[in-house]
Design an enzyme around this catalytic site. Structure first.
Site, PDB file in Angstrom:
ATOM      1  N   MET A   1     -16.248 -13.623  -4.960  1.00  0.00           N
ATOM      2  CA  MET A   1     -16.925 -12.501  -4.312  1.00  0.00           C
ATOM      3  C   MET A   1     -18.445 -12.650  -4.354  1.00  0.00           C
ATOM      4  O   MET A   1     -19.152 -11.826  -3.808  1.00  0.00           O
ATOM      5  CB  MET A   1     -16.542 -11.175  -4.971  1.00  0.00           C
ATOM      6  CG  MET A   1     -16.901 -11.089  -6.449  1.00  0.00           C
ATOM      7  SD  MET A   1     -16.637  -9.460  -7.130  1.00  0.00           S
ATOM      8  CE  MET A   1     -17.929  -8.549  -6.329  1.00  0.00           C
ATOM      9  N   VAL A   4     -23.603 -17.233  -8.091  1.00  0.00           N
ATOM     10  CA  VAL A   4     -24.479 -16.948  -9.235  1.00  0.00           C
ATOM     11  C   VAL A   4     -25.485 -18.084  -9.393  1.00  0.00           C
ATOM     12  O   VAL A   4     -25.109 -19.257  -9.407  1.00  0.00           O
ATOM     13  CB  VAL A   4     -23.652 -16.760 -10.530  1.00  0.00           C
ATOM     14  CG1 VAL A   4     -24.585 -16.398 -11.685  1.00  0.00           C
ATOM     15  CG2 VAL A   4     -22.601 -15.692 -10.345  1.00  0.00           C
ATOM     16  N   LYS A  19     -26.751 -12.735  -9.479  1.00  0.00           N
ATOM     17  CA  LYS A  19     -25.494 -12.726  -8.729  1.00  0.00           C
ATOM     18  C   LYS A  19     -25.766 -12.159  -7.337  1.00  0.00           C
ATOM     19  O   LYS A  19     -26.177 -11.006  -7.187  1.00  0.00           O
ATOM     20  CB  LYS A  19     -24.430 -11.891  -9.457  1.00  0.00           C
ATOM     21  CG  LYS A  19     -23.127 -11.758  -8.666  1.00  0.00           C
ATOM     22  CD  LYS A  19     -22.010 -11.148  -9.510  1.00  0.00           C
ATOM     23  CE  LYS A  19     -21.511 -12.133 -10.524  1.00  0.00           C
ATOM     24  NZ  LYS A  19     -20.259 -11.674 -11.184  1.00  0.00           N
ATOM     25  N   ASP A 119     -11.233  -4.270 -14.562  1.00  0.00           N
ATOM     26  CA  ASP A 119     -10.831  -5.649 -14.229  1.00  0.00           C
ATOM     27  C   ASP A 119     -10.979  -6.556 -15.456  1.00  0.00           C
ATOM     28  O   ASP A 119     -11.575  -7.629 -15.372  1.00  0.00           O
ATOM     29  CB  ASP A 119     -11.668  -6.163 -13.062  1.00  0.00           C
ATOM     30  CG  ASP A 119     -11.082  -7.440 -12.456  1.00  0.00           C
ATOM     31  OD1 ASP A 119      -9.873  -7.688 -12.660  1.00  0.00           O
ATOM     32  OD2 ASP A 119     -11.816  -8.180 -11.799  1.00  0.00           O
TER      33      ASP A 119
END
Length: 540
Positions: A1, A4, A19, A119
């Site tokens: 997603m 970095v 990020k 998560d």
């Protein structure tokens, strides 16, 4: 997603991780807003076991505007992902417990700050070169899930379903106990080398999280300690209310299990039945066997049955017997009761007002006696029951006891704000109420274990036994990282937190103008109110 990058902060002189979010996600305006809010929430957390969020930016909100995606600037951690440690081979039990304890320490802090991770998985946990556990990506899971339009999209973005809690798999609202479930899955994988539920697709795995009973870790890996089986099974309970109430209780259970006695097979079976039902696996095997038998056309009868005429004769005889018994019962029930002229039948007075009930009994030449009882089902002033009961024959002039409702029994919530936790517990017990969950919150103005608020307001009428949840002062405040601040600003900040600033010189580094904080005697995190903190500034 995201991608970095390693960067360097020119202002504070430190390496950072940047990020940059995927451009596809960045096109969603709702996601941008949610991501910004969650990044702000995560940036307020300062704990050694949590990867710090220093800054977040969204070029689209600037004055000049830009199509560049949002980004966050985080602490740069040098170490190994827990996912890579697990894939490298078996993890020693002591290390597995230490890793999970570090995760729970981070969750205990974040949950008290009101942030749920959503998560937790080995890919979001890093172990530094010094062995310290660092949990990453707080708040990002919520930003993604709340902005995704479909379940498939959410699953694809957040990652594997192997660590989902049952409520996440069903699309229900989640709280801190979902993080504890995911941590239980991580502990299971550390002890056995695999997740408790595996399938050919994420949907199959999600179904197992909702309905399947996990196998105790010792049945997968005999070298795993049996003392940890109850801990894992409790953490993987389907019902959130059957799991540990918070991360602190999970840590305490983990700590005591390492020094306690191993449970017997009978005790472990009783716990499995309590958490997952009597035997869901056996029930599923039985149902599967029945389905196979019902669809198997290859099976043939090896023993002849009774003659068909005998079967029909037995059915006819049974029908005649049933009809005869039914006719006899109906005839008996329709026969009028034989009563003497001086006998009276008690009428049905349930839910009738006491005044009307007394009048009805007086009309039958019966006297009455009133007994008051509390009732949550019958309105105040109405009859709950009679003694003798309705339909009973009594002699003329007999006394009938009427049990009349005084309404529902209630207790009054005492005022416990500002009281010590022990005194508040005694006050709740004296009022007939139950103490529920106790959540600690930092407050520089209150002593440790002072009640800040309760789940019910004072003077409220409640049912006896109502569970009251409390928020109490932790006796601590959160110390932020003051390195790079001016000494004056750092002193003011410490004073606002109820801490004592002790400036100290160090000649190990070049002096700055104005003087800035080079290091602190106390690490950032929760510290007791009133603590002294040395702030070293350079004079070299």
């Amino acid at each position: 997603m995201a991608k970095v990058y390693r960067g360097y902060d020119l202002t504070l002189g430190r390496e950072v991780a940047i990020k940059v979010l995927d451009p596809e996600l960045a096109r969603d305006t709702a996601f941008r807003n949610r991501f910004r809010l969650e990044a702000q929430a995560a940036s307020r957390m300062s704990h050694p076991s949590i990867v710090r969020v220093f800054d977040a930016g969204d070029p689209s909100t600037s004055e000049i505007g830009s199509d560049e995606p949002p980004y966050i600037v985080m602490e740069l951690v040098k170490g190994t992902l827990l996912k890579d440690i697990i894939s490298a081979g078996p993890v020693p039990v002591a290390d597995a417990v230490r890793y999970v304890d570090g995760i729970l320490e981070a969750l205990d802090y974040s949950h008290r700050a009101g942030v749920v991770h959503r998560d937790i998985k080995p890919g979001n946990v890093m172990v530094t070169d010094k062995g310290q556990v660092k949990v990453m990506d707080f708040g990002i899971a919520r930003a993604v899930s709340d902005s995704s339009s479909t379940v498939a999209e959410t699953t694809q973005i957040i990652g594997t379903a192997a660590y989902f809690s049952p409520e996440q798999a069903k699309g229900e609202p989640v709280d801190a106990r979902a993080d504890l479930y995911s941590t239980g899955v991580v502990l299971y994988e550390l002890l056995t080398g695999r997740q408790p539920f595996r399938g050919e697709s994420p949907v199959a795995v999600a179904y197992q999280h909702v309905s399947e009973t996990p196998v105790p870790p010792t049945e997968v890996n005999e070298e795993a300690p049996r003392t940890l089986d109850p801990i894992v099974l409790r953490a993987l309970a389907k019902d959130p209310y059957q799991r540990y109430p918070d991360a602190a209780h999970f840590r305490a259970a983990l700590d005591s299990a390492m020094t306690g006695n191993a449970p017997t097979r009978k005790e472990l079976g009783a716990l499995t039945s309590e958490l997952y039902g009597a035997s869901p696996r056996q029930a599923q095997e039985t149902a599967r066997s029945l389905r196979q038998l019902s669809t198997d056309t290859t099976m043939t009868r090896t023993q002849s049955g009774p003659p068909v005429a005998w079967i029909w004769a037995g059915v006819a005889l049974l029908a005649v017997l049933l009809a005869s018994v039914l006719f006899w019962v109906v005839t008996i029930s329709m026969r009028p009761p034989e009563v003497s002229s001086s006998s009276r039948i008690i009428p049905n007075l349930v839910n009738v007002s006491s005044e009307r009930a007394q009048d009805d009994l007086a009309g039958l030449d019966l006297s009455s006696k009133i007994v008051i009882e509390t009732s949550s089902e019958v309105a105040e002033g109405n009859v709950i029951r009679t003694d003798p009961e309705a339909g009973v024959s009594v002699e003329e002039g007999s006394t009938v006891t009427l049990y009349v409702s005084a309404g529902e029994e209630t207790v009054v919530m005492p005022k416990i704000e500002g009281m010590a936790l022990g005194d508040a517990t005694n006050a709740l017990k004296a009022a007939g109420l139950e103490l529920g969950t106790v959540i600690q919150r930092n407050d520089k103005a209150l002593a440790a274990n002072t009640v800040i608020s309760a789940s019910e307001k004072a003077e409220t009428e409640l049912d006896p036994g109502t569970v009251i949840n409390l928020v109490v002062a932790s006796g601590k405040v959160t110390l932020t990282d003051l390195v790079g601040w001016t000494v004056d600003a750092a002193t003011t900040n410490l004073g606002d937190l109820g801490l004592v600033a002790v400036p100290a010189e160090t000649a190990e580094c070049p002096a700055t103008q104005p003087a800035t904080v080079h290091s602190m005697s106390v690490a950032p995190g929760d510290v007791p109110v009133g603590s002294s903190v040395q702030i070293f500034f350079c004079t070299g």
